[in-house]
Write a protein that holds these residues in place. Structure first.
Motif, PDB file in Angstrom:
ATOM      1  N   ALA A   8       0.981  -1.277  -0.254  1.00 32.03           N
ATOM      2  CA  ALA A   8       0.010   0.007   0.098  1.00 32.03           C
ATOM      3  C   ALA A   8       0.808   1.309  -0.090  1.00 32.03           C
ATOM      4  O   ALA A   8       0.601   2.307  -0.759  1.00 32.03           O
ATOM      5  N   ALA A   9       2.005   1.173   0.774  1.00 26.33           N
ATOM      6  CA  ALA A   9       2.934   2.311   0.863  1.00 26.33           C
ATOM      7  C   ALA A   9       3.624   2.699  -0.568  1.00 26.33           C
ATOM      8  O   ALA A   9       3.761   3.635  -0.915  1.00 26.33           O
ATOM      9  N   GLY A  10       4.072   1.511  -1.059  1.00 26.15           N
ATOM     10  CA  GLY A  10       4.626   1.584  -2.419  1.00 26.15           C
ATOM     11  C   GLY A  10       3.721   2.082  -3.426  1.00 26.15           C
ATOM     12  O   GLY A  10       4.220   2.837  -4.240  1.00 26.15           O
ATOM     13  N   ALA A  11       2.405   1.832  -3.432  1.00 24.05           N
ATOM     14  CA  ALA A  11       1.478   2.305  -4.427  1.00 24.05           C
ATOM     15  C   ALA A  11       1.250   3.705  -4.233  1.00 24.05           C
ATOM     16  O   ALA A  11       1.102   4.434  -5.099  1.00 24.05           O
ATOM     17  N   PRO A  62       6.092   8.957   2.510  1.00 26.46           N
ATOM     18  CA  PRO A  62       5.217   7.663   2.971  1.00 26.46           C
ATOM     19  C   PRO A  62       6.129   6.741   3.763  1.00 26.46           C
ATOM     20  O   PRO A  62       5.335   6.142   4.701  1.00 26.46           O
ATOM     21  N   ALA A  63       7.387   6.860   3.752  1.00 27.03           N
ATOM     22  CA  ALA A  63       7.928   5.737   4.714  1.00 27.03           C
ATOM     23  C   ALA A  63       7.911   6.271   5.971  1.00 27.03           C
ATOM     24  O   ALA A  63       7.770   5.651   6.998  1.00 27.03           O
ATOM     25  N   MET A  64       8.085   7.736   6.263  1.00 21.55           N
ATOM     26  CA  MET A  64       8.003   8.354   7.733  1.00 21.55           C
ATOM     27  C   MET A  64       6.459   8.037   8.264  1.00 21.55           C
ATOM     28  O   MET A  64       6.575   7.797   9.412  1.00 21.55           O
ATOM     29  N   ALA A  65       5.353   8.242   7.463  1.00 21.76           N
ATOM     30  CA  ALA A  65       4.087   8.237   7.719  1.00 21.76           C
ATOM     31  C   ALA A  65       3.960   6.777   8.070  1.00 21.76           C
ATOM     32  O   ALA A  65       3.124   6.729   9.144  1.00 21.76           O
ATOM     33  N   ALA A  66       4.697   5.617   7.368  1.00 26.95           N
ATOM     34  CA  ALA A  66       4.146   4.259   7.777  1.00 26.95           C
ATOM     35  C   ALA A  66       5.276   3.832   8.997  1.00 26.95           C
ATOM     36  O   ALA A  66       4.767   2.883   9.747  1.00 26.95           O
ATOM     37  N   LEU A  67       6.268   4.246   9.026  1.00 25.08           N
ATOM     38  CA  LEU A  67       7.151   3.893  10.069  1.00 25.08           C
ATOM     39  C   LEU A  67       7.374   4.605  11.204  1.00 25.08           C
ATOM     40  O   LEU A  67       7.852   4.141  12.038  1.00 25.08           O
ATOM     41  N   GLY A  68       7.022   5.991  11.063  1.00 23.72           N
ATOM     42  CA  GLY A  68       7.530   6.865  12.147  1.00 23.72           C
ATOM     43  C   GLY A  68       8.805   7.074  12.751  1.00 23.72           C
ATOM     44  O   GLY A  68       9.798   6.829  11.543  1.00 23.72           O
ATOM     45  N   LEU A  69       9.575   7.096  13.601  1.00 23.95           N
ATOM     46  CA  LEU A  69      10.771   7.532  13.980  1.00 23.95           C
ATOM     47  C   LEU A  69      11.102   6.270  15.066  1.00 23.95           C
ATOM     48  O   LEU A  69      12.354   6.556  15.604  1.00 23.95           O
ATOM     49  N   GLY A 176      12.192  -3.593   4.696  1.00 25.89           N
ATOM     50  CA  GLY A 176      11.476  -3.951   3.407  1.00 25.89           C
ATOM     51  C   GLY A 176      10.531  -3.127   2.904  1.00 25.89           C
ATOM     52  O   GLY A 176      10.322  -2.547   1.795  1.00 25.89           O
ATOM     53  N   LEU A 177       9.737  -2.373   3.897  1.00 23.22           N
ATOM     54  CA  LEU A 177       8.844  -1.548   3.394  1.00 23.22           C
ATOM     55  C   LEU A 177       9.408  -0.341   3.009  1.00 23.22           C
ATOM     56  O   LEU A 177       9.047   0.397   1.952  1.00 23.22           O
ATOM     57  N   LEU A 178      10.412   0.251   3.525  1.00 17.61           N
ATOM     58  CA  LEU A 178      11.151   1.487   2.953  1.00 17.61           C
ATOM     59  C   LEU A 178      11.592   1.175   1.369  1.00 17.61           C
ATOM     60  O   LEU A 178      11.601   1.872   0.549  1.00 17.61           O
ATOM     61  N   LEU A 179      12.198  -0.196   1.156  1.00 16.76           N
ATOM     62  CA  LEU A 179      12.667  -0.536  -0.070  1.00 16.76           C
ATOM     63  C   LEU A 179      11.457  -0.531  -0.974  1.00 16.76           C
ATOM     64  O   LEU A 179      11.450  -0.293  -2.255  1.00 16.76           O
ATOM     65  N   VAL A 180      10.485  -1.097  -0.710  1.00 15.87           N
ATOM     66  CA  VAL A 180       9.206  -1.129  -1.613  1.00 15.87           C
ATOM     67  C   VAL A 180       8.688   0.392  -1.757  1.00 15.87           C
ATOM     68  O   VAL A 180       8.435   0.595  -2.925  1.00 15.87           O
ATOM     69  N   VAL A 181       8.632   1.142  -0.979  1.00 15.18           N
ATOM     70  CA  VAL A 181       8.307   2.634  -0.986  1.00 15.18           C
ATOM     71  C   VAL A 181       9.253   3.022  -2.279  1.00 15.18           C
ATOM     72  O   VAL A 181       9.040   3.938  -2.949  1.00 15.18           O
ATOM     73  N   ALA A 185       8.361   4.949  -5.673  1.00 11.01           N
ATOM     74  CA  ALA A 185       8.562   6.151  -6.217  1.00 11.01           C
ATOM     75  C   ALA A 185       9.487   6.223  -7.213  1.00 11.01           C
ATOM     76  O   ALA A 185       9.076   6.960  -8.455  1.00 11.01           O
ATOM     77  N   VAL A 186      10.235   5.271  -7.540  1.00  8.70           N
ATOM     78  CA  VAL A 186      11.083   5.192  -9.001  1.00  8.70           C
ATOM     79  C   VAL A 186      10.205   4.760 -10.112  1.00  8.70           C
ATOM     80  O   VAL A 186      10.250   5.580 -11.197  1.00  8.70           O
ATOM     81  N   LEU A 187       9.326   3.881  -9.897  1.00 13.79           N
ATOM     82  CA  LEU A 187       8.554   3.295 -10.998  1.00 13.79           C
ATOM     83  C   LEU A 187       7.583   4.372 -11.392  1.00 13.79           C
ATOM     84  O   LEU A 187       7.290   4.627 -12.615  1.00 13.79           O
ATOM     85  N   GLY A 188       6.995   5.236 -10.446  1.00 10.86           N
ATOM     86  CA  GLY A 188       6.092   6.359 -10.751  1.00 10.86           C
ATOM     87  C   GLY A 188       6.968   7.471 -11.486  1.00 10.86           C
ATOM     88  O   GLY A 188       6.063   7.923 -12.460  1.00 10.86           O
ATOM     89  N   PHE A 189       8.071   7.649 -11.478  1.00 12.18           N
ATOM     90  CA  PHE A 189       8.949   8.640 -12.273  1.00 12.18           C
ATOM     91  C   PHE A 189       9.342   8.304 -13.412  1.00 12.18           C
ATOM     92  O   PHE A 189       9.598   8.971 -14.460  1.00 12.18           O
ATOM     93  N   LEU A 190       9.286   7.002 -13.700  1.00 14.86           N
ATOM     94  CA  LEU A 190       9.991   6.248 -14.977  1.00 14.86           C
ATOM     95  C   LEU A 190       9.308   6.504 -15.954  1.00 14.86           C
ATOM     96  O   LEU A 190      10.062   7.109 -17.060  1.00 14.86           O
TER      97      LEU A 190
END
Length: 346
Positions: A8-11, A62-69, A176-181, A185-190
């Motif tokens: 979901a975060a990746g999307a 998105p990564a900060m929103a999903a993972l926090g600190l 894993g979540l960070l890397l999916v995000v 992000a890269v696929l969206g810009f591609l």
């Protein structure tokens, strides 16, 4: 954290990146913030920058929103990568001295190491130094890979996906979540960067991508044995390593500085052989897929890590030797669609 929140975060990151690139492109055109043809740059008309900002924002927010600190290591990676992205943006606007760039990258890498992302090589203080050097060198290797439309984007997306899989398998779901995000992000810009490119990611994007991928690979092998460490570092960076090796050795042989821009990278040599820009991007992605598959089989225990590293090392040496035989100093061979070329070299 399960895979569903990560997807979901990746999307969200993919949609964010694809959408944010549009106003950023208009802003770049309005401010004349474009990469202009000339010298060793082969694109045919001014092309807007700022794509890297879309990638960085679509990853960090998105990564900060999903993972926090909560995870100190991931927080350090994201904050340091943001600093590196800002460095790249400044460098895109007004070219910075190499020493300034290396200083900021080194300080950022030190911050990540102090947060616990560190290679286990000697078991003592040199491990921190080795880690900082590795992060800085490979960050710039990924940066140099951004020399043709879609090349870095395809390699980065593939690498991030396989690293994410390895992170989930090794019990590091937040990484894993960070890397999916990042992959999202890269696929969206591609599509904006696919040949013929309508927008470039610039140093802001390429340095950000390289820093996150390199730090993530280190985080995955922190505390692991020598074989796992070697495989975990070489396999995710195979394409960037081959490209850097080809450039360094060819310029050393020719007596040219490896720090200068040029059209002697792996992608340019493949273009000389007759591949168009899209085919080059796909070929590099296939190499990344092969390396990622090797990483996956080592993580699940089907192949010893050191054996996979030896295979990857042999492939790297073979590719470097083969590509060094391509003489890019001779006139370029005709290609099918020369008007669509958008190669870029800073």
């Amino acid at each position: 954290m399960s895979g569903a929140p990560a997807l979901a975060a990746g999307a969200v990151a993919c949609l964010f990146s694809a959408t944010a690139a549009v106003p950023l492109k208009r802003l770049a055109v309005r401010w004349s913030f474009t990469d202009r043809p000339g010298g060793h740059k082969k694109h045919l008309r001014p092309t807007p920058y700022l794509g890297g900002i879309a990638i960085a924002l679509a990853t960090v927010l998105p990564a900060m929103a999903a993972l926090g600190l909560a995870d100190e290591r991931l927080t350090a990676i994201l904050l340091a990568a943001s600093a590196v992205a800002l460095l790249g943006l400044i460098d895109d606007i007004a070219s910075l001295p190499a020493l300034t760039r290396l200083t900021v990258e080194t300080v950022s890498a030190i911050g990540v190491v102090l947060a616990g992302v560190e290679l286990t090589v000697t078991g003592g203080w040199p491990d921190g130094l080795i880690t900082v050097i590795w992060i800085v060198v490979l960050t710039n290797s990924f940066n140099l890979l951004d020399n043709m439309d879609g090349s870095l984007g395809t390699v980065a997306a593939v690498t991030a996906v396989f690293l994410a899989g390895a992170a989930f398998l090794r019990g590091q779901p937040d990484l894993g979540l960070l890397l999916v995000v990042l992959a999202g992000a890269v696929l969206g810009f591609l599509p904006h960067n696919w040949s013929p490119a309508k927008m470039f990611m610039g140093d802001a994007g390429s340095l950000f991508i390289g820093f996150v991928l390199t730090c993530s690979a280190v985080a995955l092998v922190t505390g692991q044995g020598p074989g796992t460490t070697i495989a975990g570092l070489l396999l995710p960076t195979l394409v960037a390593t081959v490209d850097t090796g080809v450039v360094f050795l060819s310029r050393l042989r020719a007596g040219r500085s490896p720090l200068m821009g040029g059209t002697d990278h792996v992608s340019h040599r493949l273009r000389w052989l007759g591949f168009d820009a899209r085919s080059v991007a796909m070929l590099l992605a296939l190499i990344a897929v092969f390396a990622g598959a090797l990483l996956s089989v080592t993580v699940v225990g089907w192949v010893p890590p050191l054996s996979a590293a030896i295979v990857a090392g042999g492939l790297a040496v073979g590719l470097i030797s083969l590509l060094l035989s391509v003489n890019v100093d001779t006139p370029h061979r005709p290609v099918e669609n020369p008007p669509r070329i958008r190669e870029r070299r800073r």
